[in-house]
Design a protein around this motif. Sequence first.
Motif, PDB file in Angstrom:
ATOM      1  N   UNK A  87     -78.425  -8.184 -36.500  1.00 27.37           N
ATOM      2  CA  UNK A  87     -79.235  -8.357 -37.713  1.00 27.37           C
ATOM      3  C   UNK A  87     -80.347  -7.319 -37.795  1.00 27.37           C
ATOM      4  N   UNK A  88     -80.720  -6.761 -36.650  1.00 25.30           N
ATOM      5  CA  UNK A  88     -81.783  -5.757 -36.622  1.00 25.30           C
ATOM      6  C   UNK A  88     -81.338  -4.410 -37.205  1.00 25.30           C
ATOM      7  N   UNK A  89     -80.056  -4.275 -37.509  1.00 24.49           N
ATOM      8  CA  UNK A  89     -79.545  -3.014 -38.053  1.00 24.49           C
ATOM      9  C   UNK A  89     -79.906  -2.800 -39.519  1.00 24.49           C
ATOM     10  N   UNK A  90     -80.296  -3.879 -40.208  1.00 29.21           N
ATOM     11  CA  UNK A  90     -80.679  -3.746 -41.619  1.00 29.21           C
ATOM     12  C   UNK A  90     -82.071  -4.333 -41.824  1.00 29.21           C
ATOM     13  N   UNK A  91     -82.660  -4.014 -42.947  1.00 34.48           N
ATOM     14  CA  UNK A  91     -84.006  -4.491 -43.253  1.00 34.48           C
ATOM     15  C   UNK A  91     -84.002  -5.997 -43.520  1.00 34.48           C
ATOM     16  N   UNK A 131     -82.101 -10.822 -46.371  1.00 31.15           N
ATOM     17  CA  UNK A 131     -82.409 -11.961 -47.245  1.00 31.15           C
ATOM     18  C   UNK A 131     -81.508 -11.965 -48.481  1.00 31.15           C
ATOM     19  N   UNK A 132     -81.239 -10.789 -49.027  1.00 36.84           N
ATOM     20  CA  UNK A 132     -80.355 -10.688 -50.190  1.00 36.84           C
ATOM     21  C   UNK A 132     -78.948 -11.155 -49.835  1.00 36.84           C
ATOM     22  N   UNK A 133     -78.429 -10.699 -48.697  1.00 31.34           N
ATOM     23  CA  UNK A 133     -77.075 -11.090 -48.289  1.00 31.34           C
ATOM     24  C   UNK A 133     -76.995 -12.581 -47.991  1.00 31.34           C
ATOM     25  N   UNK A 134     -78.018 -13.109 -47.341  1.00 30.66           N
ATOM     26  CA  UNK A 134     -78.062 -14.549 -47.051  1.00 30.66           C
ATOM     27  C   UNK A 134     -78.068 -15.330 -48.365  1.00 30.66           C
ATOM     28  N   UNK A 135     -78.884 -14.909 -49.310  1.00 31.44           N
ATOM     29  CA  UNK A 135     -78.960 -15.594 -50.605  1.00 31.44           C
ATOM     30  C   UNK A 135     -77.626 -15.526 -51.343  1.00 31.44           C
ATOM     31  N   UNK A 170     -76.157 -18.779 -42.301  1.00 27.08           N
ATOM     32  CA  UNK A 170     -75.949 -17.563 -43.090  1.00 27.08           C
ATOM     33  C   UNK A 170     -76.600 -16.358 -42.409  1.00 27.08           C
ATOM     34  N   UNK A 171     -77.784 -16.559 -41.849  1.00 25.32           N
ATOM     35  CA  UNK A 171     -78.458 -15.480 -41.096  1.00 25.32           C
ATOM     36  C   UNK A 171     -77.579 -15.023 -39.928  1.00 25.32           C
ATOM     37  N   UNK A 172     -77.068 -15.988 -39.185  1.00 25.95           N
ATOM     38  CA  UNK A 172     -76.206 -15.661 -38.042  1.00 25.95           C
ATOM     39  C   UNK A 172     -74.922 -14.974 -38.502  1.00 25.95           C
ATOM     40  N   UNK A 173     -74.391 -15.409 -39.646  1.00 24.18           N
ATOM     41  CA  UNK A 173     -73.180 -14.791 -40.186  1.00 24.18           C
ATOM     42  C   UNK A 173     -73.392 -13.335 -40.565  1.00 24.18           C
ATOM     43  N   UNK A 174     -74.551 -13.035 -41.121  1.00 27.66           N
ATOM     44  CA  UNK A 174     -74.882 -11.640 -41.428  1.00 27.66           C
ATOM     45  C   UNK A 174     -74.863 -10.832 -40.134  1.00 27.66           C
ATOM     46  N   UNK A 208     -68.829  -4.702 -38.124  1.00 34.43           N
ATOM     47  CA  UNK A 208     -68.776  -3.376 -38.747  1.00 34.43           C
ATOM     48  C   UNK A 208     -69.156  -2.309 -37.722  1.00 34.43           C
ATOM     49  N   UNK A 209     -70.173  -2.588 -36.913  1.00 39.10           N
ATOM     50  CA  UNK A 209     -70.588  -1.631 -35.883  1.00 39.10           C
ATOM     51  C   UNK A 209     -69.476  -1.412 -34.860  1.00 39.10           C
TER      52      UNK A 209
END
Length: 153
Positions: free
Chosen positions: A13-17, A22-26, A40-44, A51-52
């Motif tokens: 999750x630290x790879x993005x701002x 928050x946008x992806x979670x929403x 949802x946070x964990x899923x992101x 992807x990495x």
Amino acid sequence: MTIVQERSATDARTLISAGLRATLVANMRENFPKLTKERAERGVGQMLAFVAASACTAEPLSPSPLVDDFWHAFLLHTKAYQDFCERTFGTFVHHQPGFLDKEKHGGGKALRARTVDAIGAAGFLVDLEFWPELETADCSQCHANCHNSPVNA
């Protein structure tokens, strides 16, 4: 004497701002109202780790159905996804849906196991809740309302 220093796994999750997270979670919570903010946070994080790992290997990898839905949510933000890929990996990581030859690459379960191993090898945390096929049948990405289908998330 050789000293081996273990690295702790990185939360992808630290790879993005925080704002993009928050946008992806929403977006995911809007599409799947039963999905909690924490999950949802964990899923992101698992999607970003996937992807990495995909960017680090020539071997085909495969997301779980739920991780794939998180990836789709990110792909819809095309500029942010492109910028992320170029900044983080120096190349675009394409989403190429399709089925791989089972004889050559193994079935869905084998692909998911290889994917989870690749995520760990890339130095990222693996949250096995997002990879349930490893403990169940040899599934594919059918979204047939299984226990791990986004329909039930």
